[in-house]
Design a protein around this motif. Structure first.
Motif, PDB file in Angstrom:
ATOM      1  N   LEU A   1     -51.148 -33.777  17.658  1.00 51.98           N
ATOM      2  CA  LEU A   1     -52.106 -34.597  18.645  1.00 51.98           C
ATOM      3  C   LEU A   1     -53.559 -34.085  18.407  1.00 51.98           C
ATOM      4  O   LEU A   1     -54.143 -32.897  18.157  1.00 51.98           O
ATOM      5  CB  LEU A   1     -51.601 -34.414  19.958  1.00 51.98           C
ATOM      6  N   THR A   2     -54.582 -35.055  18.579  1.00 52.97           N
ATOM      7  CA  THR A   2     -55.976 -34.672  18.253  1.00 52.97           C
ATOM      8  C   THR A   2     -56.510 -34.167  19.605  1.00 52.97           C
ATOM      9  O   THR A   2     -55.737 -34.217  20.818  1.00 52.97           O
ATOM     10  CB  THR A   2     -56.805 -35.969  18.239  1.00 52.97           C
ATOM     11  N   SER A   3     -57.553 -33.459  19.616  1.00 47.59           N
ATOM     12  CA  SER A   3     -58.276 -33.039  20.893  1.00 47.59           C
ATOM     13  C   SER A   3     -58.372 -34.141  21.910  1.00 47.59           C
ATOM     14  O   SER A   3     -58.234 -33.901  23.055  1.00 47.59           O
ATOM     15  CB  SER A   3     -59.490 -32.404  20.508  1.00 47.59           C
ATOM     16  N   TYR A   4     -58.803 -35.343  21.437  1.00 45.55           N
ATOM     17  CA  TYR A   4     -59.089 -36.422  22.343  1.00 45.55           C
ATOM     18  C   TYR A   4     -57.617 -36.788  23.005  1.00 45.55           C
ATOM     19  O   TYR A   4     -57.605 -37.008  24.233  1.00 45.55           O
ATOM     20  CB  TYR A   4     -59.685 -37.749  21.511  1.00 45.55           C
ATOM     21  N   ASP A   5     -56.496 -37.080  22.394  1.00 44.69           N
ATOM     22  CA  ASP A   5     -55.046 -36.913  22.865  1.00 44.69           C
ATOM     23  C   ASP A   5     -54.935 -36.222  23.913  1.00 44.69           C
ATOM     24  O   ASP A   5     -54.195 -36.428  24.916  1.00 44.69           O
ATOM     25  CB  ASP A   5     -54.136 -37.065  21.529  1.00 44.69           C
ATOM     26  N   LEU A   6     -55.033 -34.704  23.440  1.00 44.01           N
ATOM     27  CA  LEU A   6     -54.771 -33.767  24.465  1.00 44.01           C
ATOM     28  C   LEU A   6     -55.674 -33.794  25.620  1.00 44.01           C
ATOM     29  O   LEU A   6     -55.028 -33.675  26.851  1.00 44.01           O
ATOM     30  CB  LEU A   6     -54.808 -32.290  23.969  1.00 44.01           C
ATOM     31  N   ARG A   7     -56.868 -34.149  25.550  1.00 43.97           N
ATOM     32  CA  ARG A   7     -57.845 -34.451  26.490  1.00 43.97           C
ATOM     33  C   ARG A   7     -57.393 -35.365  27.551  1.00 43.97           C
ATOM     34  O   ARG A   7     -57.218 -35.281  28.726  1.00 43.97           O
ATOM     35  CB  ARG A   7     -59.206 -34.890  26.171  1.00 43.97           C
ATOM     36  N   GLU A   8     -56.950 -36.558  26.910  1.00 48.49           N
ATOM     37  CA  GLU A   8     -56.450 -37.774  27.722  1.00 48.49           C
ATOM     38  C   GLU A   8     -54.984 -37.497  28.342  1.00 48.49           C
ATOM     39  O   GLU A   8     -54.848 -37.573  29.808  1.00 48.49           O
ATOM     40  CB  GLU A   8     -55.924 -38.874  26.843  1.00 48.49           C
ATOM     41  N   ILE A   9     -54.111 -36.756  28.080  1.00 50.65           N
ATOM     42  CA  ILE A   9     -52.844 -36.367  28.331  1.00 50.65           C
ATOM     43  C   ILE A   9     -53.185 -35.313  29.714  1.00 50.65           C
ATOM     44  O   ILE A   9     -52.802 -35.552  30.652  1.00 50.65           O
ATOM     45  CB  ILE A   9     -51.960 -35.607  27.424  1.00 50.65           C
ATOM     46  N   ALA A  10     -54.203 -34.418  29.482  1.00 47.38           N
ATOM     47  CA  ALA A  10     -54.455 -33.318  30.404  1.00 47.38           C
ATOM     48  C   ALA A  10     -55.036 -33.842  31.638  1.00 47.38           C
ATOM     49  O   ALA A  10     -54.697 -33.841  32.673  1.00 47.38           O
ATOM     50  CB  ALA A  10     -55.451 -32.378  29.910  1.00 47.38           C
ATOM     51  N   SER A  11     -56.050 -34.923  31.290  1.00 43.38           N
ATOM     52  CA  SER A  11     -56.508 -35.730  32.469  1.00 43.38           C
ATOM     53  C   SER A  11     -55.498 -36.561  33.258  1.00 43.38           C
ATOM     54  O   SER A  11     -55.728 -36.466  34.340  1.00 43.38           O
ATOM     55  CB  SER A  11     -57.494 -36.707  31.879  1.00 43.38           C
ATOM     56  N   THR A  12     -54.602 -37.152  32.552  1.00 43.91           N
ATOM     57  CA  THR A  12     -53.430 -37.694  33.312  1.00 43.91           C
ATOM     58  C   THR A  12     -52.633 -36.805  34.208  1.00 43.91           C
ATOM     59  O   THR A  12     -52.436 -37.273  35.440  1.00 43.91           O
ATOM     60  CB  THR A  12     -52.539 -38.444  32.150  1.00 43.91           C
ATOM     61  N   LEU A  13     -52.540 -35.607  33.659  1.00 42.72           N
ATOM     62  CA  LEU A  13     -51.464 -34.813  34.301  1.00 42.72           C
ATOM     63  C   LEU A  13     -52.309 -34.242  35.690  1.00 42.72           C
ATOM     64  O   LEU A  13     -51.546 -34.096  36.889  1.00 42.72           O
ATOM     65  CB  LEU A  13     -51.188 -33.534  33.230  1.00 42.72           C
ATOM     66  N   VAL A  14     -53.412 -33.752  35.288  1.00 44.09           N
ATOM     67  CA  VAL A  14     -54.263 -33.539  36.416  1.00 44.09           C
ATOM     68  C   VAL A  14     -54.609 -34.292  37.946  1.00 44.09           C
ATOM     69  O   VAL A  14     -54.401 -34.180  38.733  1.00 44.09           O
ATOM     70  CB  VAL A  14     -55.726 -32.863  35.997  1.00 44.09           C
TER      71      VAL A  14
END
Length: 241
Positions: A175-188
């Motif tokens: 996963l790209t850093s963008y993907d990880l950021r979007e997933i983290a944002s969704t989880l939070v």
């Protein structure tokens, strides 16, 4: 390391977000934590905590087992050529006419990529056209042919293959850093809503991940064939096969 991030297991990812939050608070002696800082910390810890993300892909393959042999392939010039051959086959139109429709179709966003989602319910209930008709590129070309005065042949896509929902394990290392950021944002964003509302089932989610690489065959782990879908391209009738 917890092996899989499953959206449908909110107790797990809520616990993960909560632990990250408490670690940050304990380390800083703070009583409050900004959403931005928590999201960044969750993003940084995701690859070390989860080996893969469970995701779903909707399609209408003629050969389901080809995904287990070849994986989830990006849309490339080679795969587009195969789709064009399918359009020519089901319409009986000359290749030059189909190529004209390709030039008119707005399909560049799909080039060199494929898509998966974190919540399979979103595909089955809200975007079932991927399962009913298959490739969006093919649908777009057929729509342009109809605009050019030819019959609308989209319905013939229902005669090929079978509606399929694949379950994939997407390695977090891919996963790209963008993907990880979007997933983290969704989880939070969702962790505390779920916690305070005492939900037993994860909230419905519209979250896509763009894959700019072929997902290896070993990442395709399961599939199902949904048999009661809403065909929004046919006026919202129920589609069963």
């Amino acid at each position: 390391m917890t092996s899989l991030l499953r959206w449908h297991d909110p107790a797990d990812w809520c616990g993960f977000v909560s632990r990250v939050r408490h670690e940050l608070i304990d380390a800083s002696d703070a009583t409050r934590l900004s959403r931005e800082r928590l999201t960044t910390a969750v993003q940084e810890r995701l690859p070390g905590h989860y080996a893969a993300v469970v995701a779903y892909h909707g399609c209408r393959p003629v050969d389901v087992h080809s995904y287990y042999r070849h994986g989830l392939l990006r849309q490339t010039s080679e795969t587009r050529l195969h789709l064009l051959e399918r359009v020519i086959e089901i319409t009986g139109l000359p290749e030059v006419e189909v190529q004209r429709a390709v030039l008119l179709a707005t399909t560049k966003l799909d080039a060199d990529r494929s898509f998966v989602v974190l919540d399979g319910r979103e595909l089955v209930d809200d975007s079932p056209h991927y399962l009913i008709y298959g490739s969006e590129f093919t649908m777009a070309v057929l729509a342009r042919l109809a605009d050019m005065g030819h019959p609308n042949y989209q319905y013939r896509l229902k005669t090929l293959g079978v509606p399929t929902l694949f379950t994939c394990h997407v390695p977090t290392r891919l996963l790209t850093s963008y993907d990880l950021r979007e997933i983290a944002s969704t989880l939070v964003d969702n962790a505390f809503h779920w916690r305070y509302r005492a939900r037993k089932q994860a909230p419905r989610l519209d979250h896509s991940i763009v894959l700019r690489y072929d997902l290896p065959p070993e990442c395709i782990v399961d599939h199902s064939h949904p048999n009661d879908l809403v065909d929004y391209h046919a006026g919202g009738v129920r589609y069963r096969w």
